[in-house]
Design a protein around this motif. Structure first.
Motif, short mmCIF file in Angstrom:
data_model
loop_
_atom_site.label_atom_id
_atom_site.label_comp_id
_atom_site.label_asym_id
_atom_site.label_seq_id
_atom_site.Cartn_x
_atom_site.Cartn_y
_atom_site.Cartn_z
N ASP A 1 0.82 -1.22 0.00
CA ASP A 1 0.00 0.00 0.00
C ASP A 1 0.85 1.26 0.00
OD1 ASP A 1 -2.27 -1.51 -0.04
OD2 ASP A 1 -2.77 -1.25 2.08
N LEU A 2 2.09 1.13 0.48
CA LEU A 2 3.01 2.27 0.52
C LEU A 2 3.92 2.31 -0.71
CD1 LEU A 2 4.07 2.17 4.29
CD2 LEU A 2 2.37 3.66 3.22
N ASN A 3 3.63 1.44 -1.69
CA ASN A 3 4.43 1.35 -2.93
C ASN A 3 5.87 0.91 -2.67
OD1 ASN A 3 2.21 2.19 -4.43
ND2 ASN A 3 2.80 4.33 -4.39
N ARG A 4 6.09 0.21 -1.56
CA ARG A 4 7.42 -0.32 -1.24
C ARG A 4 7.45 -1.80 -1.66
NH1 ARG A 4 8.02 2.19 4.80
NH2 ARG A 4 9.70 0.64 4.98
N PHE A 5 7.44 -1.98 -2.99
CA PHE A 5 7.17 -3.30 -3.55
C PHE A 5 8.30 -4.30 -3.30
CE2 PHE A 5 4.87 -0.33 -6.54
CZ PHE A 5 3.66 -0.49 -5.92
N GLU A 6 9.54 -3.84 -3.34
CA GLU A 6 10.66 -4.76 -3.13
C GLU A 6 10.64 -5.32 -1.71
OE1 GLU A 6 15.49 -4.95 -3.83
OE2 GLU A 6 14.33 -3.23 -4.56
N GLU A 7 10.39 -4.45 -0.72
CA GLU A 7 10.30 -4.91 0.66
C GLU A 7 9.11 -5.85 0.84
OE1 GLU A 7 11.08 -1.62 3.70
OE2 GLU A 7 10.89 -0.50 1.82
N ALA A 8 8.00 -5.51 0.19
CA ALA A 8 6.81 -6.36 0.27
C ALA A 8 7.11 -7.74 -0.31
CB ALA A 8 5.65 -5.72 -0.48
N SER A 9 7.84 -7.76 -1.42
CA SER A 9 8.20 -9.03 -2.06
C SER A 9 9.00 -9.90 -1.11
CB SER A 9 9.01 -8.74 -3.33
OG SER A 9 9.44 -9.94 -3.94
N GLU A 10 9.89 -9.29 -0.34
CA GLU A 10 10.69 -10.04 0.63
C GLU A 10 9.80 -10.66 1.70
OE1 GLU A 10 13.57 -7.28 2.06
OE2 GLU A 10 14.60 -7.10 0.12
N CYS A 11 8.81 -9.91 2.16
CA CYS A 11 7.89 -10.43 3.19
C CYS A 11 7.11 -11.63 2.66
CB CYS A 11 6.92 -9.33 3.61
SG CYS A 11 7.67 -7.95 4.48
N ASN B 1 0.31 -15.91 -4.38
CA ASN B 1 -0.44 -14.91 -5.15
C ASN B 1 0.05 -13.50 -4.82
OD1 ASN B 1 -2.87 -13.99 -6.77
ND2 ASN B 1 -3.32 -13.04 -4.80
N ASN B 2 0.24 -13.22 -3.53
CA ASN B 2 0.71 -11.90 -3.12
C ASN B 2 2.13 -11.64 -3.61
OD1 ASN B 2 -1.72 -11.72 -1.83
ND2 ASN B 2 -0.91 -11.66 0.24
N LEU B 3 2.96 -12.67 -3.60
CA LEU B 3 4.32 -12.53 -4.12
C LEU B 3 4.27 -12.20 -5.61
CD1 LEU B 3 7.37 -12.73 -3.65
CD2 LEU B 3 7.20 -15.20 -4.02
N GLY B 4 3.36 -12.85 -6.32
CA GLY B 4 3.17 -12.52 -7.74
C GLY B 4 2.75 -11.08 -7.93
N ASN B 5 1.87 -10.59 -7.06
CA ASN B 5 1.43 -9.19 -7.16
C ASN B 5 2.59 -8.22 -6.98
OD1 ASN B 5 -1.21 -9.95 -7.56
ND2 ASN B 5 -1.82 -9.70 -5.43
N ALA B 6 3.45 -8.51 -6.00
CA ALA B 6 4.61 -7.63 -5.75
C ALA B 6 5.54 -7.62 -6.96
CB ALA B 6 5.35 -8.08 -4.50
N LYS B 7 5.78 -8.79 -7.53
CA LYS B 7 6.66 -8.87 -8.71
C LYS B 7 6.02 -8.20 -9.92
CE LYS B 7 9.15 -12.93 -7.09
NZ LYS B 7 9.37 -14.39 -7.25
N PHE B 8 4.70 -8.33 -10.04
CA PHE B 8 3.97 -7.64 -11.12
C PHE B 8 4.19 -6.14 -11.00
CE2 PHE B 8 -0.57 -7.17 -13.09
CZ PHE B 8 -0.01 -6.60 -14.22
N MET C 1 6.64 -4.65 -9.77
CA MET C 1 8.04 -4.34 -10.11
C MET C 1 8.35 -4.69 -11.56
SD MET C 1 10.18 -5.32 -6.65
CE MET C 1 9.63 -7.02 -6.55
N TYR C 2 7.30 -5.04 -12.33
CA TYR C 2 7.41 -5.36 -13.75
C TYR C 2 8.25 -6.61 -14.01
CZ TYR C 2 5.73 -0.62 -13.66
OH TYR C 2 5.01 0.51 -13.37
N GLN C 3 8.30 -7.49 -13.03
CA GLN C 3 8.98 -8.77 -13.20
C GLN C 3 7.92 -9.79 -13.63
OE1 GLN C 3 10.97 -9.54 -9.44
NE2 GLN C 3 12.08 -7.59 -9.51
N TYR C 4 7.47 -9.63 -14.87
CA TYR C 4 6.29 -10.35 -15.34
C TYR C 4 6.48 -11.87 -15.35
CZ TYR C 4 4.46 -5.80 -16.84
OH TYR C 4 4.00 -4.51 -16.87
N GLU C 5 7.62 -12.33 -15.83
CA GLU C 5 7.83 -13.77 -15.93
C GLU C 5 7.83 -14.41 -14.55
OE1 GLU C 5 11.29 -14.67 -18.22
OE2 GLU C 5 10.55 -13.68 -20.04
N ASP C 6 8.49 -13.77 -13.59
CA ASP C 6 8.51 -14.29 -12.22
C ASP C 6 7.12 -14.24 -11.61
OD1 ASP C 6 11.21 -14.73 -12.41
OD2 ASP C 6 11.79 -12.88 -11.38
N ALA C 7 6.36 -13.19 -11.91
CA ALA C 7 4.99 -13.08 -11.38
C ALA C 7 4.13 -14.23 -11.89
CB ALA C 7 4.38 -11.74 -11.78
#
Length: 553
Positions: free
Chosen positions: A90-100, A116-123, A125-131
């Motif tokens: 929600d704070l746009n801190r996507f890399e930290e969220a991905s780690e969580c 699913n949430n990990l996919g959202n964080a990678k999405f 960050m535009y890491q589409y294949e990983d998402a």
């Protein structure tokens, strides 16, 4: 805090608190969480859920600290890792969220929501294949995971793979035919595929379930304009704006109401001062100037004017009925007899467009005098500049969030009639406006997800201190069609490398009031250097319309 008459076990107290929490009785739930923490300061469940309530109440930084304490107390507490990731998202801190979320999947490799949430964080960050890999894991673990199917559909839509996107959304709808998010995205994809009747059915079904869903209402309004129901479209645009920004907004806990920046408050004060001088008998604007000026002085601003600052509860309460709300919307009606300049040489402009391969033309005196005056009044007066998420500090106003008005829809309609060989049968799919301060950095090199771009400027020329600049630079290089959205719209390094290899040259179009630039949306372009005079009336305003989509170009 009052003590309960009866002594409960910790588990009984937690169960009661959770019941209150799920029912939306946040105060009652939080009172119990705090009573538990008075007795057991390291109780992980109470710490975690108290943190969730802090976030729901607008205190996200304290929420992060509290949930981290829960994790310190129990490092294998999956829900705490997930909640911390959600707050960071929600704070746009996507890399930290991905780690969580990644930690949550390590603790419980069978947790579909975590994947699913990990996919959202990678999405994000535009890491589409990983998402995609993470969404597929979520689906493998839970074949009924609607969220993962829907997210896959949204991802493939952004990639331009519409048929694949449609299949995933259809799977989500098969699981739950009344899922609003799935129905909304299904309608959007069908609209991109120009299956308008089916798209309208999907939106109508969603609205029969939730008549006030602003996401569905906005998309339906766009579709209604595409299929020629302009008046009905405008009524839905108006309804969406009222629900999202009007007097009775349901959710003031959204980031757009909780955060502010120096660039944003400076603009809003200037706009209220302008409205105060324009409507001298209206004391609202005088009061708003005073309230916002005092707030500006009490906030300790960071060095970067575009950086977000969290408003305190008391600060939010002071501006709750005005901040990022539709306080004033100017009237921008259709112009009788037409909005475009009648003397435009459409034949010559069209010839110029196709000779400047792969499609570029610009010309002056785009709108007639009355249309230009009304449009400028609309964007100067209307409090629709809600988007302050840009690193350059400029502000945005979006199609479904205040930009749609009778005059702009008229202009778009006339453009399609005047330039049929360029715009062809491409519908108006997106529209926005940006407003810049005197020296702000503009948008970097990018292409847009459309077929044809229309860009025009409405600030008087006297505001521009450098007549040779302040406009747009368009490279004669089309972004490769196999690039995804991140590649052609966001990845500056990849775009820079491509332009260096391509060496196709560019066209620099200097700023001019009422100048229109018409070009192939797949061409990489950026805002030129801006040097405008200071003052509200000198802020550079540009309006962009996108016709069609990249896939159908």
């Amino acid at each position: 805090m009052e003590k309960p008459d009866k002594e409960f076990t910790i588990q009984e107290a937690l169960d009661m608190a959770v019941d209150h929490h799920r029912a939306g009785r946040l105060s009652e739930a939080n009172n119990i969480y705090r009573l538990i923490l008075d007795k057991l300061p390291n109780q992980p469940v109470a710490l975690n859920l108290n943190g969730v309530i802090l976030h729901q109440s607008g205190n996200s930084i304290s929420a992060i600290n509290q949930i981290k304490k829960a994790i310190e107390s129990n490092p294998n507490y999956v829900d705490a890792h997930l909640n911390l990731g959600t707050v960071l998202m929600d704070l746009n801190r996507f890399e930290e969220a991905s780690e969580c979320f990644s930690l949550a999947t390590n603790i419980d490799p069978n947790h579909s929501i975590a994947f699913n949430n990990l996919g959202n964080a990678k999405f994000k960050m535009y890491q589409y294949e990983d998402a995609v890999v993470d969404y597929e894991k979520a689906i493998a673990l839970d074949p009924l995971c609607i969220e993962a199917y829907t997210n896959m559909g949204v991802l493939f839509k952004e990639e331009g793979e519409l048929e694949t996107a449609l299949k995933y959304i259809q799977k989500a709808i098969n699981i739950n035919p009344e899922n609003i998010n799935s129905l909304n995205n299904y309608g959007a994809i069908l609209s991109d595929l120009r299956q308008y009747e089916e798209a309208e059915d999907s939106y109508k079904k969603a609205l029969s379930i939730d008549p006030n869903n602003i996401g569905v209402i906005g998309n339906y309004a766009i579709l209604l304009n595409i299929i020629g129901k302009k008046e009905l479209s405008l009524s839905f645009f108006s309804k969406r704006l009222d629900l999202a920004r009007g007097k009775y907004v349901d959710n003031l806990d959204l980031p757009q109401f909780k955060y502010i920046s120096k660039s944003k408050i400076k603009h809003d004060i200037e706009q209220f001062q302008f409205l105060k001088s324009t409507y001298k008998g209206d004391v609202r604007f005088e009061n708003l100037v005073d309230i916002y000026s005092k707030l500006d002085k009490e906030i300790t601003w960071p060095a970067n004017d575009a950086e977000w600052v969290l408003l305190s509860k008391s600060q939010r309460e002071r501006i709750a009925d005005s901040y990022n709300r539709s306080v004033h919307i100017a009237y921008a009606p259709e112009i009788s007899g037409g909005a475009l300049n009648k003397n435009l040489d459409a034949v010559a402009i069209t010839k110029n467009y196709f000779e400047n391969k792969p499609g570029i033309a610009f010309f002056d005196n785009f709108l007639n005098a009355l249309a230009l005056k009304k449009l400028r009044q609309y964007f100067m007066e209307s409090t629709i500049w809600y988007d302050f998420s840009y690193s350059g500090g400029y502000l945005g106003a979006m199609y479904t969030d205040g930009v749609a008005c009778p005059l702009l829809l008229q202009i778009a309609e006339e453009l399609r009639k005047v330039f049929p060989k360029i715009i062809k049968d491409h519908p108006l799919v997106q529209m926005w406006a940006y407003k810049y301060d005197s020296q702000l950095k503009g948008i970097n090199n990018h292409a847009d997800i459309a077929a044809v771009n229309v860009n025009f400027w409405i600030t008087p020329d006297v505001a521009n201190t450098n007549p040779k600049s302040g406009g747009i630079i368009i490279h004669k290089a089309e972004a490769p069609l196999d690039w995804n959205f991140n590649s052609f719209n966001r990845d500056e390094e990849q775009i820079k490398k491509f332009l260096n290899q391509n060496q196709s040259g560019n066209i620099k179009v200097p700023y001019a009031e009422n100048r229109m630039v018409l070009f192939n949306s797949n061409l990489i372009h950026k805002t030129d250097n801006i040097a405008f005079k200071t003052g509200y009336e000198n802020r550079r305003i540009n309006i962009t319309m996108l016709f069609g989509n990249r896939v159908n170009n």
